[in-house]
Design a protein around this motif. Sequence first.
Motif, short mmCIF file in Angstrom:
data_model
loop_
_atom_site.label_atom_id
_atom_site.label_comp_id
_atom_site.label_asym_id
_atom_site.label_seq_id
_atom_site.Cartn_x
_atom_site.Cartn_y
_atom_site.Cartn_z
N THR A 29 0.85 -1.18 0.00
CA THR A 29 0.00 0.00 0.00
C THR A 29 0.90 1.24 0.00
O THR A 29 2.12 1.13 0.09
N SER A 30 0.31 2.41 -0.07
CA SER A 30 1.11 3.64 -0.11
C SER A 30 1.78 3.94 1.23
O SER A 30 2.63 4.83 1.32
N ASP A 31 1.45 3.20 2.28
CA ASP A 31 2.11 3.33 3.57
C ASP A 31 3.29 2.35 3.59
O ASP A 31 3.21 1.26 4.15
N TYR A 32 4.41 2.74 2.94
CA TYR A 32 5.54 1.84 2.73
C TYR A 32 6.27 1.54 4.04
O TYR A 32 6.46 2.44 4.86
N PRO A 33 6.70 0.29 4.22
CA PRO A 33 7.47 -0.06 5.42
C PRO A 33 8.79 0.72 5.46
O PRO A 33 9.36 1.05 4.41
N PRO A 34 9.32 1.02 6.65
CA PRO A 34 10.58 1.76 6.77
C PRO A 34 11.74 1.13 6.00
O PRO A 34 12.57 1.84 5.45
N LEU A 35 11.77 -0.20 5.92
CA LEU A 35 12.85 -0.87 5.19
C LEU A 35 12.86 -0.45 3.73
O LEU A 35 13.91 -0.28 3.12
N PHE A 36 11.67 -0.24 3.14
CA PHE A 36 11.59 0.15 1.74
C PHE A 36 12.16 1.56 1.51
O PHE A 36 12.58 1.88 0.42
N MET A 37 12.14 2.40 2.55
CA MET A 37 12.58 3.78 2.43
C MET A 37 13.99 4.00 2.97
O MET A 37 14.43 5.13 3.11
N ALA A 38 14.71 2.92 3.25
CA ALA A 38 16.00 3.02 3.94
C ALA A 38 17.12 3.57 3.07
O ALA A 38 18.12 4.06 3.59
N PHE A 39 17.00 3.50 1.74
CA PHE A 39 18.10 3.90 0.87
C PHE A 39 17.60 4.89 -0.18
O PHE A 39 16.46 4.78 -0.63
N PRO A 40 18.44 5.84 -0.57
CA PRO A 40 18.00 6.86 -1.54
C PRO A 40 17.44 6.28 -2.84
O PRO A 40 16.46 6.79 -3.37
N VAL A 41 18.05 5.21 -3.36
CA VAL A 41 17.56 4.66 -4.63
C VAL A 41 16.15 4.10 -4.46
O VAL A 41 15.30 4.25 -5.33
N ALA A 42 15.87 3.48 -3.32
CA ALA A 42 14.52 2.95 -3.07
C ALA A 42 13.53 4.10 -2.87
O ALA A 42 12.41 4.06 -3.38
N GLN A 43 13.94 5.13 -2.14
CA GLN A 43 13.07 6.29 -1.95
C GLN A 43 12.73 6.93 -3.29
O GLN A 43 11.58 7.28 -3.56
#
Length: 193
Positions: A29-43
């Motif tokens: 969902t649009s509420d992404y887990p923190p692990l998904f946002m941990a690196f600039p390329v993923a963000q």
Amino acid sequence: AFQAEGEFRGVSAESPFELLIRFPNANVTSDYPPLFMAFPVAQDLLQRIRPEGHFDLELSLKRLSWNGAVFPAGRITCRDARMRFVHFPFPLDHLNGEIQFNQEQVDFRQVTANAEEASVLMNGTIGTVYENPSCDFTVSSHDTVFDDRMAACLPEKYRKVWDAFSLQATGGFVCRVLHGRSWYIEAGFEPEL
């Protein structure tokens, strides 16, 4: 649920390691887990395409030397998902195909989707960091409505040409965007009036 495998070469937070995490049959969902946002390329990837729906996700993290940089890479296998690409005015649904990424670029491989009433195919790579601003990306369709929404996809210098014709048509197109040191757009249109 996830699966993890890897090797840690030391117990310190700075130790080298290799870690592979898999999220099979993930419902994102649009509420992404923190692990998904941990690196600039993923963000960057998440901010550009806003994926939601059913996916198989695979994330690889590697630190090759003591206190070295962490290198992320991964693969997203879309299974009837949705996304909204930041530079494309059509929301995409029924998204299927594979998107790979690493610390420098994102690679779309035979990704198909519906853009409202049109079906589209996406292939190519897009750089995600300052050191790699390149883009070689192709979007094609065989059943597109050519209207003002399509015009919104064009760079400003081509909008004047579009506006001069007030085009209302259906047909196919192939649009290839190349960007190295300068932008180049190659487009082929096959309108059926």
